[in-house]
Design a protein around this motif. Structure first.
Motif, PDB file in Angstrom:
ATOM      1  N   SER A  57       0.845  -1.197   0.000  1.00 14.67           N
ATOM      2  CA  SER A  57       0.000   0.000   0.000  1.00 14.67           C
ATOM      3  C   SER A  57       0.879   1.245   0.000  1.00 14.67           C
ATOM      4  O   SER A  57       1.930   1.290   0.647  1.00 14.67           O
ATOM      5  CB  SER A  57      -0.920   0.010   1.214  1.00 14.67           C
ATOM      6  N   ILE A  58       0.419   2.267  -0.742  1.00 19.64           N
ATOM      7  CA  ILE A  58       1.184   3.500  -0.930  1.00 19.64           C
ATOM      8  C   ILE A  58       0.270   4.686  -0.638  1.00 19.64           C
ATOM      9  O   ILE A  58      -0.869   4.732  -1.107  1.00 19.64           O
ATOM     10  CB  ILE A  58       1.694   3.647  -2.381  1.00 19.64           C
ATOM     11  N   LEU A  59       0.781   5.661   0.094  1.00 19.06           N
ATOM     12  CA  LEU A  59       0.101   6.943   0.283  1.00 19.06           C
ATOM     13  C   LEU A  59       1.023   8.040  -0.220  1.00 19.06           C
ATOM     14  O   LEU A  59       2.175   8.125   0.195  1.00 19.06           O
ATOM     15  CB  LEU A  59      -0.225   7.182   1.760  1.00 19.06           C
ATOM     16  N   GLU A  60       0.501   8.885  -1.125  1.00 21.12           N
ATOM     17  CA  GLU A  60       1.259  10.042  -1.575  1.00 21.12           C
ATOM     18  C   GLU A  60       0.667  11.299  -0.964  1.00 21.12           C
ATOM     19  O   GLU A  60      -0.525  11.591  -1.134  1.00 21.12           O
ATOM     20  CB  GLU A  60       1.268  10.164  -3.101  1.00 21.12           C
ATOM     21  N   LEU A  61       1.493  12.061  -0.272  1.00 21.61           N
ATOM     22  CA  LEU A  61       1.088  13.344   0.292  1.00 21.61           C
ATOM     23  C   LEU A  61       1.313  14.428  -0.753  1.00 21.61           C
ATOM     24  O   LEU A  61       2.412  14.568  -1.280  1.00 21.61           O
ATOM     25  CB  LEU A  61       1.902  13.655   1.550  1.00 21.61           C
ATOM     26  N   GLY A  62       0.259  15.196  -1.057  1.00 24.28           N
ATOM     27  CA  GLY A  62       0.376  16.231  -2.077  1.00 24.28           C
ATOM     28  C   GLY A  62       0.589  15.635  -3.449  1.00 24.28           C
ATOM     29  O   GLY A  62       1.590  15.896  -4.114  1.00 24.28           O
ATOM     30  N   CYS A  63      -0.382  14.860  -3.910  1.00 21.40           N
ATOM     31  CA  CYS A  63      -0.179  14.056  -5.127  1.00 21.40           C
ATOM     32  C   CYS A  63      -0.295  14.852  -6.412  1.00 21.40           C
ATOM     33  O   CYS A  63       0.009  14.327  -7.488  1.00 21.40           O
ATOM     34  CB  CYS A  63      -1.150  12.876  -5.148  1.00 21.40           C
ATOM     35  N   GLY A  64      -0.752  16.117  -6.357  1.00 22.84           N
ATOM     36  CA  GLY A  64      -0.883  16.890  -7.584  1.00 22.84           C
ATOM     37  C   GLY A  64      -1.806  16.199  -8.566  1.00 22.84           C
ATOM     38  O   GLY A  64      -2.892  15.735  -8.204  1.00 22.84           O
ATOM     39  N   VAL A  65      -1.372  16.091  -9.821  1.00 20.31           N
ATOM     40  CA  VAL A  65      -2.188  15.426 -10.846  1.00 20.31           C
ATOM     41  C   VAL A  65      -1.927  13.926 -10.893  1.00 20.31           C
ATOM     42  O   VAL A  65      -2.417  13.236 -11.782  1.00 20.31           O
ATOM     43  CB  VAL A  65      -1.977  16.057 -12.241  1.00 20.31           C
ATOM     44  N   GLY A  66      -1.130  13.423  -9.947  1.00 21.89           N
ATOM     45  CA  GLY A  66      -0.990  11.975  -9.798  1.00 21.89           C
ATOM     46  C   GLY A  66       0.204  11.336 -10.461  1.00 21.89           C
ATOM     47  O   GLY A  66       0.295  10.101 -10.498  1.00 21.89           O
ATOM     48  N   VAL A  67       1.168  12.125 -10.950  1.00 20.78           N
ATOM     49  CA  VAL A  67       2.255  11.561 -11.751  1.00 20.78           C
ATOM     50  C   VAL A  67       3.070  10.534 -10.982  1.00 20.78           C
ATOM     51  O   VAL A  67       3.325   9.424 -11.468  1.00 20.78           O
ATOM     52  CB  VAL A  67       3.156  12.674 -12.312  1.00 20.78           C
ATOM     53  N   ALA A  68       3.513  10.864  -9.766  1.00 15.26           N
ATOM     54  CA  ALA A  68       4.366   9.934  -9.023  1.00 15.26           C
ATOM     55  C   ALA A  68       3.641   8.629  -8.732  1.00 15.26           C
ATOM     56  O   ALA A  68       4.176   7.531  -8.961  1.00 15.26           O
ATOM     57  CB  ALA A  68       4.852  10.579  -7.724  1.00 15.26           C
ATOM     58  N   SER A  69       2.428   8.725  -8.226  1.00 12.18           N
ATOM     59  CA  SER A  69       1.671   7.507  -7.891  1.00 12.18           C
ATOM     60  C   SER A  69       1.403   6.662  -9.126  1.00 12.18           C
ATOM     61  O   SER A  69       1.509   5.429  -9.086  1.00 12.18           O
ATOM     62  CB  SER A  69       0.348   7.876  -7.219  1.00 12.18           C
ATOM     63  N   LEU A  70       1.068   7.299 -10.236  1.00  7.13           N
ATOM     64  CA  LEU A  70       0.748   6.552 -11.444  1.00  7.13           C
ATOM     65  C   LEU A  70       2.003   5.940 -12.067  1.00  7.13           C
ATOM     66  O   LEU A  70       1.946   4.824 -12.604  1.00  7.13           O
ATOM     67  CB  LEU A  70       0.016   7.445 -12.442  1.00  7.13           C
ATOM     68  N   CYS A  71       3.141   6.637 -12.001  1.00 10.69           N
ATOM     69  CA  CYS A  71       4.395   6.039 -12.469  1.00 10.69           C
ATOM     70  C   CYS A  71       4.748   4.822 -11.626  1.00 10.69           C
ATOM     71  O   CYS A  71       5.211   3.797 -12.149  1.00 10.69           O
ATOM     72  CB  CYS A  71       5.520   7.059 -12.408  1.00 10.69           C
ATOM     73  N   LEU A  72       4.531   4.908 -10.325  1.00  8.06           N
ATOM     74  CA  LEU A  72       4.810   3.774  -9.452  1.00  8.06           C
ATOM     75  C   LEU A  72       3.871   2.620  -9.768  1.00  8.06           C
ATOM     76  O   LEU A  72       4.279   1.454  -9.832  1.00  8.06           O
ATOM     77  CB  LEU A  72       4.678   4.206  -7.994  1.00  8.06           C
TER      78      LEU A  72
END
Length: 262
Positions: A55-70
Motif C-alpha cells: 500500500s502507498i500513500l502520496e502526500l500532495g499528489c498533484g495530478v498523480g504523476v508519481a503515484s501513477l508512475c509507481l
C-alpha cells in the motif's frame, strides 16, 4: 475511488495539456499554466522500494504523476493520494481512470486527514513537497503553481504525517532541493531510522541540486550518504536534446527503478 459529487469541470479543456510519461505508457492531463510535473515525480516513483501487493500513500499528489508512475512499474499496488487543491485532485482522478490504474484520490489538507485515510496504515509514504520557503524569493503569480512550489506547511509536518501513517518497517521516500536536506534530516525523529540520501547531480562533477531521502519506521541502520546519481552525460549542454545518461533514460522512458547502492 474517492466519492465525488457531480459538478461541472473546474478546468476547461483549453487550459490543459495531455503529456506523455514513461515513454508514452502514461498520458497525463495537467494545467497548461501553473504547476506542471516534470521529471521529479518520475524519479521519486522510481526510488520507492515497493513490491506487489503493498500500500502507498502520496502526500500532495498533484495530478498523480508519481503515484501513477509507481503503479505502472509495480503491479497490484493499493495506491492512495491526498491533494489540497481540488482542480489538481480532479485531474489526478481523471488521469488514474484514463490510464487504468487504481488510485484513490482524496481532496484534503494532509495535516487534517479524513477518516478514510487516518484509519489506514501504509507500507510506503511518498512526497514531493514544495521546494521553496515562502519567506524567500518571489511567489508565483499562478495560485496553483504557488501552492505547489511555495512551502506553507513545514517539512517537519510532512515527515510527521508520513511517520504516523507508516506501518512498522514502512518506508518514507521524499524528493527535495539539496539545500533543504538539513531541514529534512532534523525532522527525522527516533521513529524513523536507516536513513539514506541519494543526491541528484545535473552533470558529472556538478553540485547536486536535488536529493532523494528515504527512511524506515523503526529502522536502526546507520545513516548513509550515497554518491550522486548523474542525470545528464557530458560536462555541459551542447545541443538541443535531453542528453540523459542511460540509467536516467531507462527510468524516464522505460519505467526502470532507481538502483540504490547496496
Amino acid at each position: 475511488m474517492a466519492s465525488r459529487s457531480a459538478r461541472p469541470d473546474r478546468v476547461t479543456a483549453a487550459a490543459l495539456t495531455q503529456d506523455r510519461f514513461l515513454g508514452g505508457r502514461l498520458h497525463i492531463w495537467q494545467p497548461r499554466d501553473g504547476y506542471r510535473a516534470g521529471i521529479d515525480p518520475v524519479l521519486l516513483a522510481a526510488s520507492v522500494p515497493a513490491r506487489a501487493g503493498q500500500s502507498i500513500l502520496e502526500l500532495g499528489c498533484g495530478v498523480g504523476v508519481a503515484s501513477l508512475c509507481l503503479g505502472a512499474r509495480v503491479p497490484d499496488l493499493s495506491l492512495s493520494g491526498v491533494e489540497l487543491q481540488p482542480d489538481y485532485a480532479d485531474l489526478a482522478h481523471r488521469n488514474a481512470v484514463e490510464n487504468d490504474i487504481g488510485l484513490m484520490v482524496v481532496t484534503a489538507d494532509f495535516t487534517r486527514l479524513p477518516t478514510v485515510l487516518k484509519a489506514q496504515s501504509f507500507d510506503h509514504v511518498i512526497a514531493n513537497p514544495p521546494y521553496f520557503q515562502r519567506d524567500r524569493g518571489t511567489g508565483a503569480q499562478d495560485a496553483g503553481r504557488e501552492t505547489a512550489l511555495g512551502e506553507e506547511t513545514p517539512l517537519r509536518d510532512w515527515i510527521e504525517t508520513a511517520t504516523r501513517r507508516l506501518v512498522p518497517g514502512g518506508w518514507l521516500t521524499m524528493i527535495q532541493r539539496a539545500e533543504r536536506l538539513p531541514d529534512m534530516l532534523s525532522a527525522l525523529t527516533d521513529r524513523l531510522g536507516s536513513g539514506e540520501v541519494l543526491p541528484l547531480s545535473p552533470r558529472q562533477d556538478r553540485a547536486a541540486k536535488l536529493v532523494i531521502l528515504r527512511a524506515r519506521k523503526g529502522g536502526r541502520g546507520a545513516f548513509r550518504l550515497h554518491a550522486p546519481l548523474v542525470l545528464h552525460g557530458g560536462t555541459h549542454h551542447t545541443r538541443d536534446c535531453d542528453s540523459y545518461t542511460p540509467q536516467i533514460t531507462a527510468i524516464l522512458r522505460q519505467g526502470a527503478a532507481v538502483k540504490w547502492p547496496a
